[in-house]
Write a protein that holds these residues in place. Structure first.
Motif, PDB file in Angstrom:
ATOM      1  N   PHE A  31       4.008   0.849   2.195  1.00 46.94           N
ATOM      2  CA  PHE A  31       3.734  -0.019   3.338  1.00 46.94           C
ATOM      3  C   PHE A  31       3.679  -1.469   2.869  1.00 46.94           C
ATOM      4  CE2 PHE A  31       2.321   3.093   6.592  1.00 46.94           C
ATOM      5  CZ  PHE A  31       2.282   4.221   5.813  1.00 46.94           C
ATOM      6  N   ARG A  62       5.072   7.009   0.679  1.00 45.08           N
ATOM      7  CA  ARG A  62       5.390   6.050   1.739  1.00 45.08           C
ATOM      8  C   ARG A  62       4.812   4.691   1.342  1.00 45.08           C
ATOM      9  NH1 ARG A  62       5.158   6.957   7.506  1.00 45.08           N
ATOM     10  NH2 ARG A  62       7.294   6.229   7.219  1.00 45.08           N
ATOM     11  N   GLU A 104       8.090  13.565   2.974  1.00 44.75           N
ATOM     12  CA  GLU A 104       8.187  12.189   2.483  1.00 44.75           C
ATOM     13  C   GLU A 104       6.932  11.923   1.660  1.00 44.75           C
ATOM     14  OE1 GLU A 104       8.915   9.534   5.812  1.00 44.75           O
ATOM     15  OE2 GLU A 104      10.168  11.031   6.779  1.00 44.75           O
ATOM     16  N   MET A 157       0.847  -1.185   0.000  1.00 45.62           N
ATOM     17  CA  MET A 157       0.000   0.000   0.000  1.00 45.62           C
ATOM     18  C   MET A 157       0.885   1.239   0.000  1.00 45.62           C
ATOM     19  SD  MET A 157      -2.638  -1.215   2.976  1.00 45.62           S
ATOM     20  CE  MET A 157      -3.304  -2.910   2.965  1.00 45.62           C
ATOM     21  N   GLY A 181       4.604  -5.216   7.664  1.00 46.06           N
ATOM     22  CA  GLY A 181       6.050  -5.203   7.463  1.00 46.06           C
ATOM     23  C   GLY A 181       6.628  -3.811   7.557  1.00 46.06           C
ATOM     24  N   ASP A 182       7.745  -3.611   6.911  1.00 48.96           N
ATOM     25  CA  ASP A 182       8.450  -2.337   6.964  1.00 48.96           C
ATOM     26  C   ASP A 182       7.694  -1.254   6.196  1.00 48.96           C
ATOM     27  OD1 ASP A 182      10.311  -3.831   8.251  1.00 48.96           O
ATOM     28  OD2 ASP A 182      11.834  -3.722   6.672  1.00 48.96           O
ATOM     29  N   ILE A 183       8.003  -0.041   6.532  1.00 47.74           N
ATOM     30  CA  ILE A 183       7.489   1.114   5.804  1.00 47.74           C
ATOM     31  C   ILE A 183       8.702   1.835   5.212  1.00 47.74           C
ATOM     32  CG2 ILE A 183       6.172   3.263   5.976  1.00 47.74           C
ATOM     33  CD1 ILE A 183       5.052   2.102   8.653  1.00 47.74           C
ATOM     34  N   VAL A 184       8.639   2.118   3.924  1.00 46.78           N
ATOM     35  CA  VAL A 184       9.766   2.776   3.269  1.00 46.78           C
ATOM     36  C   VAL A 184       9.304   4.099   2.652  1.00 46.78           C
ATOM     37  CG1 VAL A 184      11.521   2.616   1.463  1.00 46.78           C
ATOM     38  CG2 VAL A 184      10.850   0.571   2.734  1.00 46.78           C
ATOM     39  N   SER A 185      10.062   5.140   2.924  1.00 50.62           N
ATOM     40  CA  SER A 185       9.869   6.424   2.228  1.00 50.62           C
ATOM     41  C   SER A 185      11.006   6.574   1.239  1.00 50.62           C
ATOM     42  CB  SER A 185       9.925   7.589   3.223  1.00 50.62           C
ATOM     43  OG  SER A 185       8.938   7.462   4.205  1.00 50.62           O
ATOM     44  N   PRO A 186      10.804   6.177  -0.001  1.00 52.80           N
ATOM     45  CA  PRO A 186      11.906   6.284  -0.964  1.00 52.80           C
ATOM     46  C   PRO A 186      12.270   7.743  -1.208  1.00 52.80           C
ATOM     47  CG  PRO A 186       9.866   5.633  -2.072  1.00 52.80           C
ATOM     48  CD  PRO A 186       9.570   5.650  -0.606  1.00 52.80           C
ATOM     49  N   HIS A 187      13.539   7.969  -1.405  1.00 53.33           N
ATOM     50  CA  HIS A 187      13.977   9.329  -1.748  1.00 53.33           C
ATOM     51  C   HIS A 187      13.463   9.682  -3.141  1.00 53.33           C
ATOM     52  CE1 HIS A 187      16.320  12.911  -2.015  1.00 53.33           C
ATOM     53  NE2 HIS A 187      16.949  12.476  -3.084  1.00 53.33           N
ATOM     54  N   ILE A 220       0.899   5.622   0.789  1.00 48.97           N
ATOM     55  CA  ILE A 220       0.310   6.920   1.103  1.00 48.97           C
ATOM     56  C   ILE A 220       1.124   7.968   0.353  1.00 48.97           C
ATOM     57  CG2 ILE A 220      -0.114   8.655   2.884  1.00 48.97           C
ATOM     58  CD1 ILE A 220      -0.714   6.435   4.839  1.00 48.97           C
TER      59      ILE A 220
END
Lengths: 354, 354, 354, 354
Positions: free
Chosen positions: B266, B264, B261, B252, B288-294, B254
């Motif tokens: 999810f 995001r 950021e 998912m 699991g992890d949450i990633v905010s890619p650059h 956001i």
């Protein structure tokens, strides 16, 4: 409808109300814990068909009896009231039996699985002179009440619209859709704030995980006053979101019961000056202070159960009245009808006695 | 549709495109500023009927000519293309004149005030072999493109639903509703992400400040793939909110373009195991992890104008194509029809050539 | 020091450890609740001089004996260990008596009110071969352990500095300053992450509400490795803040145990390229993805008490060892010395046996 | 010191002040842009030794002359004032030359690279009757001024302490440490709010990336009034943080100039009731509303330059006075002395004329 202040430490003049809790699944133990500490109630027994569920509770609360047979509970004269926390599909049958046995009845939300069933319970309770109440806990939540007070005091001006989101990566209920599971919260809050029931509902949904079982729904509601509301419900979401925006002609509110500042009042708005000739409008925009009023904490469930016992002893109408519970079921049915037909649904005018 | 990477510093082989900007109201000066710095364009002149608007620009950009007459602009052979940033109601007439004069045309969103007008422009551009492009700037926004890439790479799995909010205490436009004003952003993004156009739209709105002029709207869209989307638009809100949630079967997202950021990701979801006998489903939940890619920064408007000039010189189809612009107008019309009739509206199948 | 994974459901081979809880004030009941559910422990009795405190607990846990005399507790052979949750000033006397009576001892943080007292307890426990452990609960917190793992795995590179804030409108303790009250949390976490003890501490404080009783303190710590740390502690603050920033040469972390994303890993930093002639440095800046790893939930207190029982049965050194508890007291004393003298304080090198 | 309200659109009675901007590096162009739009100033020329820097500006502002020779600028009688935005190490020499040439001088912060140099400039300006002003822009920031007003109106009660963080993954300056680069912001704000200069400073720092060049610093300041302050500065941080907490005896404030609500006022606190016998204190805690007052927007740099020109024309003392600029340099020097010696540093009493 006037809302009397509630106090969970209230001691009733004629002594506490003898209560049995029926159903010890997910929510029942919360009722047990609260009734056990409620001065207005005397938790006499708990009832469930599963011996292990009974044992878990009676071990923790040795003074409370465990009972597998509902019949014996209903036959016990020391039990004046039953609190039902069983699956929705059983609400009508169990509540009906309890009312026929002369008990006062508290039913977890929603009141019943159909408006017809709910209406029958309301009529039966009235006929028998018993209290019937639905567990719409948010009606006892301090921020919800603070907002109601602000609306009634005219602080928001006219209520233009309300937008609500209640989403989470939440548990898919085995028996009902997200509308029946989460909808009662928002529909009861809307009813409590606006003091009116919607005249039209319209909804879109999808069963993402299980076909034909909505786990996300977008619901629009229109009211006779002109107010509109939108409710987004989902068991599928990247993160928990409980955000309600109330836009009034004078001020606006953001309500988020997961926040440390659950009520935020924005002194902002747009004002329409007198219409010019040729239908042109002059607008003025205003951005003022934002206030997060301190909301004194209180446990809603505790206040709710005290309200139930008070209604039994004093004859008062509980804030979460049987009629309000019926209205909520009517709205849910309307939403489901809209989902089935793909069209907006007009809600039948219900004579509101609240 | 393949999206070629864009570079605002691109120098075109056959030299920059001579451009005129028509309309120097709120948005026009942004086009001027960007065209002035764009290597692919040569900003020849600006055109507006108001002398003071012209003067403000020409004083700042002495090399750019100011012109009150559109006719003279269209007659100028050094001007190959015009960028139109006038009120929506004038888009069709101006763009039509420019195409007939043999100019390539960039029109601010929405393309035209009706699908009929928009379709005529699309046909005319094709007939004359001119580039026609709509200013759907979000199609050039780095986070929007990152999300498109994630969707296309299958990172989200099946796209279950998308929920978008674009609200603010925003300026009430004098000529159009909030649907025409803010809707093009979200409808173009949805089209770009999903690569399909909705088959059904349904909407609720209210004109809170000015009667009959919607300043808040709740819009549901259904797609042939099964995806659903909801778009909340408002000029009335306590605070700015740009929040888009995309729920897929695997992950998912956001998306919030006001956040540091903006994307995001999810790694959360619900999985349905093989259905049991008797139609019971076993579900497993995953968090699991949450990633905010650059997201590397870039100015979308600059990329957009470079894409326009590139299309003129190379014959490529711009990402924000004329057809996409037409589709967006069709959706807006569908939403308005739904608001007028109070019922969901089926969108006519348009042969999509994109 | 290797950190073994802990499991609160662990059943020890030689049966649960008989435990008594001494002190039923603010924190004691939490020990009672956890020991009552801990498979590795058998909560035999609770001890407090106040009858009403005893009664509250024994009514809730009927299987647990209430005892007003510590002597009788220490004389009871079924009690192998005592958990002490009394005011700091009494820790030394009570823990000493328990060790002399042959009991294993768990003491709430800080271990004692002076380094001398703490050192005596450590020596006594070693001499008698008993487990002595301090209740530094954060050493069992999942996010704290995840960060320790990331540091040890080299993910951060060299640890440059750590900045910690632990502030709140918190209860002023009657007997100790904010340094003794909140400091043990951060000092134990720093020790656990950095695996070294500071060589120098320096602090500023103020007794805002009660003169000479610090309720706000700013504390700097310097380490032999070159790392520096800063700890801000306050019982006076507009809102709760638990924010720790860890800056490494390769990556950085923000840790906030009140957040839904307690650990955030930033792949950002500055790199120094080879020094140019004349001492000029060329720097390159990097901003990459941000990851919030999923941190599986666990109750730290439960893991801590299991670690205590495991140490008793197996002879292992508990993660929150006696020596670490002593080190924390030494740091607090150093901070207090710095506050008294107005100068930085060098901490005596303690032979670390951990 | 009374703070007069400023208005950037002010037109001075004796006409605008002829100004030259010296130094067109990072900050100079901002001065150019603002002076160009400032009614009180007439930007006559810009001065830099680099032809390309000059050309970039003069192309954009054709009415402004470009000049490579400072001497010629100082000899030009149409130039009444110079605004210096060169590296810190050159401030003293350039400002001195300008004052000696009879010009009024605006110097970017910090005023000079040593307190001795700064004091000489202050004395020279006074001797020559010229305005000398430092570019402490935050003194013109609306939230900073709102907070100053709240403090002066007694809304916070006694100011207990102030905690400031100004961190970012920021550019390492080639010539100065993070204390000289970021410290002037916070030290000038503290001086402006508290109306006193610290009597003692104490600091810890580290040069993480370049040895011996601090890129992180933790600085404590003590004031004669009893107030204490802490300032955290860093060029190395996972994310931008601008958070200032001001704790008073009656109310508290959080100030964050990156937030949409830069000032938040908390009506919370702890009150000490009359001391009991035996030195025991009874405390009462209060948690009230939180207010984010609307802060009308304004561009601080624009107000600052207007203040400069007004001082020149009317003889008023600018808010960011020469003396305040000198005090800030003294504090920075004290901090650097503390870093060098490892001990707190007492600041010499400066006769404050403000």
């Amino acid at each position: 409808m006037t809302v009397a202040p509630l106090d969970a430490r209230l001691r009733l003049p004629d002594g506490p109300v003898g209560v049995a809790v029926v159903g010890l699944g997910y929510w029942g133990p919360n009722l047990v814990r609260n009734l056990n500490e409620c001065e207005a109630a005397d938790l006499v027994c708990v009832c469930d068909s599963r011996p292990d569920a009974l044992e878990r509770i009676t071990r923790r609360y040795p003074a409370v009896a465990g009972e597998r047979s509902l019949e014996r509970v209903l036959a016990d004269p020391s039990i004046e009231a039953v609190a039902i926390a069983t699956p929705v599909g059983t609400h009508h049958k169990l509540a009906r039996a309890a009312l026929l046995a002369g008990k006062h009845v508290f039913v977890e939300k929603p009141l019943a699985a159909s408006a017809e069933d709910a209406a029958e319970l309301v009529a039966l309770a009235e006929e028998r002179g018993r209290v019937l109440m639905t567990g719409h806990t948010f009606l006892y939540s301090p921020p919800v009440n603070m907002i109601r007070d602000l609306i009634r005091a005219g602080e928001l001006g006219e209520t233009y619209f309300i937008s609500m989101s209640r989403v989470n990566l939440g548990i898919h209920q085995p028996d009902v859709s997200v509308v029946w599971d989460l909808g009662p919260h928002d529909f009861s809050i809307l009813r409590y704030w606006l003091d009116e029931t919607p005249v039209m509902v319209s909804a879109t949904s999808r069963g993402c995980v299980i076909p034909d079982k909505p786990d996300v729904a977008f619901i629009s509601l229109e009211y006779a006053s002109g107010a509109i509301a939108h409710v987004e419900l989902a068991w599928l979401a990247p993160s928990k979101l409980r955000r309600t925006t109330i836009v009034g002609s004078r001020q606006m509110i953001i309500y988020d019961d997961t926040s440390q500042e659950p009520v935020r009042l924005f002194d902002s708005g747009v004002q329409r000056d007198e219409p010019q000739s040729f239908g042109e409008y002059q607008l003025s925009y205003r951005t003022g202070d934002i206030v997060s009023p301190h909301v004194p904490p209180a446990e809603p469930l505790s206040l709710e159960l005290t309200d139930f016992c008070t209604a039994i002893r004093t004859g008062s109408t509980p804030r979460s009245s049987a009629e309000l519970g019926l209205e909520v079921v009517r709205i849910i049915e309307g939403v489901c009808d809209s989902l089935a037909s793909g069209s907006p649904v007009t809600l039948a005018d219900a004579p509101m006695r609240v």
